[in-house]
Design an enzyme around this catalytic site. Structure first.
Site, PDB file in Angstrom:
ATOM      1  CD  GLU A 479      -2.751  -1.482   0.158  1.00 14.35           C
ATOM      2  OE1 GLU A 479      -2.801  -0.297  -0.756  1.00 14.35           O
ATOM      3  OE2 GLU A 479      -3.032  -2.606  -0.326  1.00 14.35           O
ATOM      4  CG  PHE A 612     -19.316  -8.371  -7.896  1.00 15.26           C
ATOM      5  CD1 PHE A 612     -19.911  -8.524  -9.000  1.00 15.26           C
ATOM      6  CD2 PHE A 612     -18.617  -9.895  -7.004  1.00 15.26           C
ATOM      7  CE1 PHE A 612     -20.024  -9.674  -9.701  1.00 15.26           C
ATOM      8  CE2 PHE A 612     -18.702 -10.852  -7.931  1.00 15.26           C
ATOM      9  CZ  PHE A 612     -19.328 -10.700  -9.318  1.00 15.26           C
TER      10      PHE A 612
END
Length: 698
Positions: A479, A612
């Site tokens: 990250e 999704f």
């Protein structure tokens, strides 16, 4: 309320400490009304001139991104019923404006005129990329559709936004809803001290005030740190099975059932693709990618082929160990056994216990080492700036990045710990604001970038600091790599600054590049120190960690290839309402990517938020695509000699000035060639994974 709404103040850093759910609706409605007026004015006077088209558009886009970004961020790290209700109510209005902006014919035609005019060649590379990107975005937003089709397109987009939000809410609620109370310590024999303390702490939060790590009771959850500890260490096979089955069934039944949402999302994406003139949704997705569908599928196939034999061998080894220890009583291994026996095998082969190694990776020490590495590679200085910006939780840390002269270059927040009651799982980076020359204020020449870095690692236990597994260390480095591309950009055009405007299958390059440093000898020494004794990582332990870095690499890659493959399958071949369900597709993919077949009741798709809810639909392969780039990039440092600090620094500066600095202002392949001097090769990736080479490049 309007005058005092913290979301609408002219902040440098968001006032996270005073923003409440009640502020969201009025702030967004006022903002959207203002932006609508600005858009109408822009459309009325727009000219195909940079200063009269792009700069006003940049201001509109930036204001919306900044305020809605804050709201979205809080929904991910500080969720509450009140905030959810506010977002669900206001989101359709936000989407309506976004569609209105994305389908603006005057703006589209102005960009088109610039592209076709004689002035095109006077634009720099970044400006050309902005024009080309905006034209492509407009077409994908339905700018060319006639009124009935555009209305249908807009209705689809509105519904997709609602379904996406509901999907991730269901996943969070389903994860939070599962708890397993343990009162007999024999049931969790093998669970490490850190996990016992975490489970007891969870029990205290649930009203068992006398709970202790030694005597319990203990509460187990499906939150990442808790679940992984059980699967890796608990000897009780039936308990592992129970948690595994609960984990793969998350959000697949009852009030939190995501199955109908998945089917509807796929149906709507297919309809959207057809409206835009594409055969399937994957073709829509690839419009903003480096790869084609065929290239992505070939990469997955090649990597599957390269990994399969290694994964079979991995399974044979852990089965042999389990049988040798008479633990399986003639049974074959099942999914809930794999992580447990893999951890035992790691301990046998390398005399390396993940729980023991955790003692050397406290968050403060890892951060110190990570920042030291970044400072050496990229000629920057990172210092704590706590108190300069309001935060949303007391564990959040704030930092300033300065150049070699001591001038601030960027800022970032770090939210490191798991909070399953209010925070989404996983790890991510997002922008607060981007670097921009046009949007600078207070007499400064540049607005500096600011970002969030969010992880979900094991929290501190009492006076003990947060102790990290090597997996959690990798996640933090990953990250931080994403953040560096946003924070160290030198791109002044905010529409292609940092990670904006970069083809999505290239955005994982800096993040995966940073992971390689976790296994570089000098870096491991920087980040590892026993949290109690202060002792450096012993040489024999360092050797074991480096030896184990390719442990089960084939199996782990196949797991990722399942995700990439099912993503492309669903977005190229799945027919909504057809004879096969999404789970039939997943089972078929599982035969190619799992040595042990998936359980028939596996419902992993119901928690597959990457495709999704996030932005990886028909793009999860991006992790593997960018991994090729990242491995090749790291190999450049190996070639100059990792023990040659001067050469490593010089290479780091080149990486900074290309991959990290150029943003979306150049095509990522051009950026890579500027850094590496040639196009990427897959061979370094396979070498680092300890796998056999493949014939064709990705």
């Amino acid at each position: 309320m309007e005058e005092n709404n913290p979301l609408l103040t002219n902040f440098v850093f968001p006032p996270y400490d005073i923003i409440e759910p009640r502020h969201v609706r009025p702030a967004m409605r006022l903002l959207l009304a203002d932006l609508e007026r600005d858009l109408i004015e822009l459309e009325s006077v727009v000219e195909p001139v940079w200063s009269k088209l792009v700069l006003p558009l940049e201001r509109i886009t930036d204001r919306l991104c900044a305020v809605w970004g804050i709201v979205n961020h809080l929904s991910a790290v500080k969720s509450s019923p009140e905030l959810r209700a506010a977002i669900e109510e206001i989101q359709p209005e936000k989407v309506e404006f976004q569609l209105r902006l994305g389908q603006s014919r005057p703006i589209y035609l102005a960009f088109k005129t610039i592209r076709e005019s004689h002035d095109w060649h006077s634009l720099n590379d970044a400006q050309k990329r902005i024009v080309q990107g905006k034209l492509k975005e407009a077409n994908l937003n339905g700018v060319s559709l006639d009124d009935p089709e555009r209305e249908k397109f807009n209705n689809i987009q509105q519904e997709l936004e609602k379904l996406s939000l509901k999907f991730v809410e269901n996943m969070l609620d389903a994860t939070k809803n599962y708890e397993k109370l343990i009162t007999d310590k024999k049931e969790i024999e093998g669970l490490p001290a850190t996990a016992l303390a975490m489970a007891a702490q969870k029990a205290v939060s649930k009203g068992y005030e006398e709970a202790t790590a030694g005597n319990g009771p203990w509460v187990l959850t499906l939150d990442g740190p808790s679940y992984r500890s059980v699967m890796q260490h608990v000897r009780n096979r039936s308990l592992r099975e129970e948690l595994y089955r609960a984990y793969i069934a998350r959000a697949s039944s009852g009030d939190f059932n995501n199955t109908p949402l998945i089917e509807r999302i796929l149906e709507l994406r297919f309809e959207k693709a057809k409206l835009l003139g594409f055969k399937n949704y994957a073709e829509v997705s690839m419009e903003m990618k480096m790869a084609t569908i065929d290239q992505a599928e070939k990469l997955i196939e090649r990597l599957c082929s390269a990994c399969w034999d290694s994964a079979v061998k991995d399974m044979e080894e852990i089965e042999f160990l389990a049988q040798a220890q008479s633990a399986m009583e003639g049974d074959r291994l099942n999914h809930w056994d794999i992580h447990f026996w893999s951890e035992r095998l790691r301990e046998c082969k390398y005399d390396l216990s993940e729980e023991e190694s955790r003692q050397y990776f406290s968050l403060p020490r890892v951060l110190k080492g990570l920042f030291s590495l970044a400072e050496m590679l990229f000629d920057i200085h990172i210092e704590a700036a706590d108190g300069q910006a309001p935060v949303w939780n007391e564990d959040v840390q704030f930092y300033c990045i300065k150049d070699k002269f001591g001038n601030p270059e960027a800022y970032f927040y770090l939210d490191p710990y798991s909070r399953p009651s209010e925070k989404q799982g996983g790890a991510w980076v997002d922008a607060v604001v981007t670097r921009s020359r046009a949007l600078s204020t207070n007499g400064s020449s540049i607005r500096l970038p600011v970002s969030h870095i969010v992880c979900n690692q094991t929290p501190p236990m009492g006076a003990q600091p947060g102790l990290m597994t090597l997996r959690e260390v990798e996640a933090l480095f990953h990250e931080f790599g994403h953040a560096l591309q946003h924070l160290l950009t030198k791109q002044d055009e905010s529409l292609v600054s940092g990670t904006r405007g970069i083809e999505w299958d290239a955005v994982e390059l800096p993040s995966q590049f940073m992971e390689y440093w976790c296994y570089q000898r000098d870096c491991l020494r920087r980040i590892a120190q026993h949290y109690q004794t202060g002792r450096d990582l012993p040489e024999h332990y360092l050797f074991k960690m480096l030896s184990a870095k390719t442990f089960r690499s084939g199996s782990e890659m196949l797991r990722q290839l399942r995700f990439a493959s099912i993503d492309l399958e669903l977005h190229t071949k799945y027919t909504p309402g057809g004879s096969e369900s999404v789970y039939d597709f997943d089972q078929r993919v599982g035969k190619k990517t799992h040595v042990i077949p998936l359980l028939p009741e596996d419902r992993f798709l119901c928690s597959f938020s990457h495709i999704f809810h996030d932005q990886y639909e028909a793009g999860y392969y991006s992790y593997q695509w960018a991994e090729v780039l990242a491995a090749d990039a790291f190999s450049a440092f190996e070639e100059v000699g990792l023990d040659n600090e001067k050469a490593v620094k010089e290479m780091g500066f080149i990486f900074r000035d290309t991959v990290l600095a150029l943003g979306g202002g150049l095509h990522p392949l051009e950026v890579f060639v500027k850094f590496r001097g040639r196009e990427p090769s897959p061979e370094p990736l396979l070498k680092y994974m300890g796998l056999r080479p493949v014939k064709d490049a990705a």
